[in-house]
Scaffold this motif. Structure first.
Motif, PDB file in Angstrom:
ATOM      1  N   TRP A 165      54.944 -11.923   3.130  1.00 15.38           N
ATOM      2  CA  TRP A 165      54.172 -13.021   3.707  1.00 15.38           C
ATOM      3  C   TRP A 165      52.683 -12.709   3.750  1.00 15.38           C
ATOM      4  O   TRP A 165      52.278 -11.543   3.749  1.00 15.38           O
TER       5      TRP A 165
ATOM      6  N   ASP B 179      54.357 -17.931   1.824  1.00 14.44           N
ATOM      7  CA  ASP B 179      55.424 -17.034   1.407  1.00 14.44           C
ATOM      8  C   ASP B 179      55.089 -16.422   0.056  1.00 14.44           C
ATOM      9  O   ASP B 179      53.995 -16.632  -0.489  1.00 14.44           O
ATOM     10  N   ALA B 180      56.024 -15.674  -0.515  1.00 17.79           N
ATOM     11  CA  ALA B 180      55.761 -14.955  -1.754  1.00 17.79           C
ATOM     12  C   ALA B 180      55.421 -15.890  -2.904  1.00 17.79           C
ATOM     13  O   ALA B 180      54.681 -15.519  -3.827  1.00 17.79           O
TER      14      ALA B 180
ATOM     15  N   ARG C 226      60.396 -19.241  11.288  1.00 15.76           N
ATOM     16  CA  ARG C 226      59.359 -19.466  10.269  1.00 15.76           C
ATOM     17  C   ARG C 226      59.392 -18.377   9.202  1.00 15.76           C
ATOM     18  O   ARG C 226      59.200 -18.635   8.021  1.00 15.76           O
ATOM     19  N   LEU C 227      59.607 -17.140   9.648  1.00 16.48           N
ATOM     20  CA  LEU C 227      59.607 -15.993   8.742  1.00 16.48           C
ATOM     21  C   LEU C 227      60.958 -15.769   8.075  1.00 16.48           C
ATOM     22  O   LEU C 227      61.099 -14.825   7.286  1.00 16.48           O
ATOM     23  N   ARG C 228      61.938 -16.644   8.397  1.00 11.95           N
ATOM     24  CA  ARG C 228      63.301 -16.488   7.859  1.00 11.95           C
ATOM     25  C   ARG C 228      63.832 -15.088   8.146  1.00 11.95           C
ATOM     26  O   ARG C 228      64.437 -14.433   7.303  1.00 11.95           O
TER      27      ARG C 228
END
Length: 255
Positions: free
Chosen positions: A145, A156-157, A214-216
Motif C-alpha cells: 500500500w 493499492d498495488a 480498507r487494507l484487506r
C-alpha cells in the motif's frame, strides 16, 4: 481578516437549534441550521461548511443514515460531530462506524459542544490536504500500500484509490509515523482525537476494524495492524517515505 468557521447544526428540536445558533455565534462562529436531511442537503448544496453537528434522532432519515450518505457522496473530509441520547452506546458505535469524527451525549452544555467543535477542527486541520509543496508531496509506502498524504487516500498495488474518512486517515497516519511501535488505545485516542478515553470507549477499536477492512487485512492473521493483548496496536510493517512529483496545475479532484 480570516472568515469564521461555518458550522451546520442539524436537529429537529427548534429550541435546541436556536440555543446552539445563538451560543456558537456569540463565540465567533458562523452557524446555519437544519431540521432534517432535506434541509441539511439544501444548505450543503449552496454553501461551504466546516463541520456538521448532526443529531442521531431525526424524522425521516436519521443521523446515522445521513452520516453514511455524506461519506458515500464524497464528503469524506467534512467533520461530523454526532449528538446521541445518553446511554445509547449503540448509537455512538454505529455513528463511528458510519464515519463520525466525534460524538457527544445529550444532555450537554453548549460550552462542552464548543470545545468539542474546536478540538475536531484542530485535528482535521493538523494535516491539511494540499499544503505540502506541489513539487514534493509525500507518499508513505508500506507493504503493498501507499498513503497519499495530499489526497488523503490509500493506493493499492495496482494504483486503485481507496477513499478514507478523516478519522481513518488520522489513525493510519499516526500508525505510519510510529511503525513497529506499540501504541496504547489511550495514546492513539489522544493523538487522533485530542481527548482521553473513558472506561468504555471503543472508538479506537472501531477505527482499527474499519482500517483493517480498507487494507484487506485478515483479523485472524493481520499483516499490517496487529493487536497486542492488554497493550494496544502496532503497525507491524516498515514504512518508506517517498517523494512524488506533482503538477502545479489545478485539479478537478473534490475537496
Amino acid at each position: 481578516m480570516e472568515s469564521p468557521d461555518h458550522i451546520l447544526v442539524v436537529d429537529d428540536d427548534a429550541e435546541i437549534r436556536t440555543l446552539l445558533r445563538d451560543y456558537l455565534e456569540r463565540s465567533g462562529l458562523r452557524v446555519s441550521a437544519a431540521a432534517d436531511g432535506r434541509q441539511m442537503r439544501a444548505v450543503l448544496s449552496r454553501t461551504a461548511v466546516d463541520l456538521v453537528v448532526l443529531d442521531v434522532m431525526l424524522p425521516g432519515e436519521d443521523g446515522l443514515a445521513l452520516c453514511r450518505d455524506l461519506r458515500a457522496r464524497g464528503a469524506a473530509h467534512l467533520p461530523v460531530l454526532m449528538l446521541t441520547a445518553r446511554g445509547e452506546e449503540t448509537d455512538r458505535i454505529l455513528g463511528l462506524e458510519m464515519g463520525a469524527d466525534d460524538y457527544l451525549s445529550k444532555p450537554f452544555s453548549p460550552r462542552e459542544l464548543l470545545a468539542r467543535i474546536k478540538a475536531v477542527l484542530r485535528r482535521t486541520r493538523a494535516l491539511p490536504p494540499g499544503r505540502e509543496p506541489a513539487s514534493a508531496a509525500a507518499t508513505l509506502a508500506f507493504g503493498a500500500w501507499r498513503l497519499d498524504t495530499v489526497g488523503r487516500h490509500l493506493l493499492d498495488a495496482a494504483g486503485t484509490v481507496v477513499a478514507l474518512t478523516g478519522a481513518e486517515y488520522r489513525l493510519l497516519r499516526v500508525l505510519l509515523e510510529h511503525p513497529q511501535r506499540i501504541l496504547s488505545r489511550d495514546h492513539l485516542l489522544h493523538l487522533t482525537q485530542g481527548r482521553d478515553a473513558d472506561p468504555f470507549d471503543r472508538s479506537i477499536d472501531l477505527l482499527v476494524s474499519r482500517l483493517r477492512r480498507r487494507l484487506r487485512d485478515d483479523v485472524r492473521e493481520p499483516r499490517y495492524i496487529k493487536t497486542v493483548r492488554n497493550e494496544g496496536y502496532v503497525l507491524s510493517t516498515a514504512v518508506a517515505p517517498q517523494v512524488t512529483l506533482r503538477s502545479t496545475a489545478p485539479t478537478d479532484e473534490p475537496a
